[in-house]
Design an enzyme around this catalytic site. Structure first.
Site, short mmCIF file in Angstrom:
data_model
loop_
_atom_site.label_atom_id
_atom_site.label_comp_id
_atom_site.label_asym_id
_atom_site.label_seq_id
_atom_site.Cartn_x
_atom_site.Cartn_y
_atom_site.Cartn_z
N VAL A 122 40.25 7.64 28.05
CA VAL A 122 41.04 8.97 28.79
C VAL A 122 41.60 9.01 29.75
O VAL A 122 41.38 10.02 29.95
CB VAL A 122 39.56 9.48 28.67
CG1 VAL A 122 38.58 9.90 27.60
CG2 VAL A 122 38.18 8.76 29.68
N ASN A 143 31.76 12.53 28.17
CA ASN A 143 30.71 11.61 28.07
C ASN A 143 30.86 10.55 28.73
O ASN A 143 30.65 9.79 28.87
CB ASN A 143 30.27 11.45 27.00
CG ASN A 143 28.81 10.67 26.89
OD1 ASN A 143 28.24 11.01 27.29
ND2 ASN A 143 29.80 9.45 26.47
N SER A 167 26.00 11.76 37.35
CA SER A 167 25.45 11.24 37.31
C SER A 167 24.23 11.41 38.51
O SER A 167 24.81 12.28 39.50
CB SER A 167 25.25 9.51 37.39
OG SER A 167 24.31 9.35 37.57
N TYR A 199 30.56 3.89 41.86
CA TYR A 199 30.57 4.84 40.58
C TYR A 199 30.26 5.86 40.88
O TYR A 199 30.53 7.01 40.67
CB TYR A 199 29.62 4.28 39.94
CG TYR A 199 28.37 4.46 39.06
CD1 TYR A 199 29.45 4.87 37.78
CD2 TYR A 199 26.88 5.32 38.90
CE1 TYR A 199 28.70 5.85 36.51
CE2 TYR A 199 26.69 5.88 37.64
CZ TYR A 199 27.49 5.87 36.88
OH TYR A 199 26.95 6.83 35.34
N SER A 205 33.06 8.52 41.90
CA SER A 205 33.47 8.61 40.94
C SER A 205 32.81 10.36 40.58
O SER A 205 33.19 11.09 39.42
CB SER A 205 34.22 7.88 40.07
OG SER A 205 32.66 7.28 39.37
N LYS A 206 31.15 9.93 39.82
CA LYS A 206 30.71 10.81 39.58
C LYS A 206 30.26 11.78 40.49
O LYS A 206 30.25 12.84 40.07
CB LYS A 206 28.97 10.35 38.98
CG LYS A 206 29.14 9.21 37.79
CD LYS A 206 29.87 9.83 36.85
CE LYS A 206 29.65 9.15 35.87
NZ LYS A 206 29.93 9.80 34.20
N ILE A 222 18.69 6.18 32.41
CA ILE A 222 18.81 6.35 31.22
C ILE A 222 19.17 5.15 30.14
O ILE A 222 19.29 4.22 30.46
CB ILE A 222 19.62 7.19 30.87
CG1 ILE A 222 18.93 8.47 31.56
CG2 ILE A 222 19.57 7.32 28.98
CD1 ILE A 222 18.44 8.98 30.73
#
Length: 252
Positions: free
Chosen positions: A69, A95, A147, A160, A163-164, A193
């Site tokens: 992506v 996603n 997230s 991370y 980025s979220k 999760i």
């Protein structure tokens, strides 16, 4: 189908939909009538397997595209094909994601570039192209998977989390811009999760995360998929620019 979540006649594209949350989302949206288009990045064999599983369970033909992506040209080619075949897109679920954890001072340049390419640039690439198709019918729902780390941070997850967090900013800005065209943009911020992301945790870290959840259980991919279904359906037709936590009360 008489369900309040009826998606019949709608075309949905879900990035990162061959495993974990994305696969749960693909199955659920297909169950409720959507024509779902799959995406994977690493394995054509797995992508073909997932297409066959949906075909067998729901007696439908399923399209799928293998590409990163973060690759602008490959993403454009995908949307060109979607337009040629379906002439529309009603639902986009951004996603696809990756996680590279490291403490401050140990973060590598490649980890930054690769994580932001997938988690942030990929969201913008798909959002732009999906919005162009949705503008043709002046309707659509874009669902970005952020997230809990993007909201509150976490040790060892500067890249991370950054980025979220960017995904949340993208969601809020795009929601303002696209609302006049009846295109809704919302985000989901999953907590802990049960996906491949948590399998590398030590038993101590796993228990620490579990102890922080007020509902005292790990979330399942289906929990996230249920939230995606809500945002994809007309049940949320007057909701845009929101960030929904799916975290079992991990933050309150």
């Amino acid at each position: 189908m008489t369900s309040i979540f009826n998606l019949e006649g709608k075309v949905a594209f879900i990035t990162g939909s061959t495993r974990g949350q994305g696969w749960a989302e693909a199955k659920l949206l297909t169950k409720y009538g959507a024509t779902v288009i799959l995406n994977g990045v690493h394995s054509q064999e797995l992508l073909d397997q997932r297409k066959e599983e949906l075909k067998k369970e729901f007696n439908i033909d399923v399209d799928g595209f293998l590409f990163d992506v973060g690759d602008v040209e490959a993403t454009q080619n995908c949307y060109n094909t979607i337009f040629k075949k379906y002439k529309r897109l009603d639902i986009l679920v951004n996603n696809a994601g990756m996680m590279e954890d490291n403490l401050v001072g140990m973060i590598k340049k490649d980890d930054i570039q690769n994580t932001f390419s997938t988690n942030t640039t990929g969201v913008i690439n798909n959002l732009q192209l999906a919005a162009r198709l949705m503008m043709r019918n002046k309707s659509g729902s874009i669902i970005n998977i952020s997230s809990i780390v993007g909201k509150v941070g976490n040790e060892g997850q500067v890249v991370y989390g950054g980025s979220k967090a960017a995904v949340i900013g993208i969601t809020l800005s795009a929601a303002r811009e696209l609302a006049p065209m009846n295109i809704r943009v919302n985000a989901i911020a999953p907590g802990f999760i049960n996906t491949d992301f948590i399998k590398s945790l030590s038993p101590e870290k796993y228990q620490e995360r579990l102890n922080s959840i007020k509902m005292k259980r790990v979330g399942q991919p289906e929990d996230v998929a249920n939230a995606v279904l809500f945002f994809a359906s007309d049940m949320s037709k007057y909701i845009t620019g929101q960030v929904l936590g799916v975290d079992g009360g991990m933050i309150m």
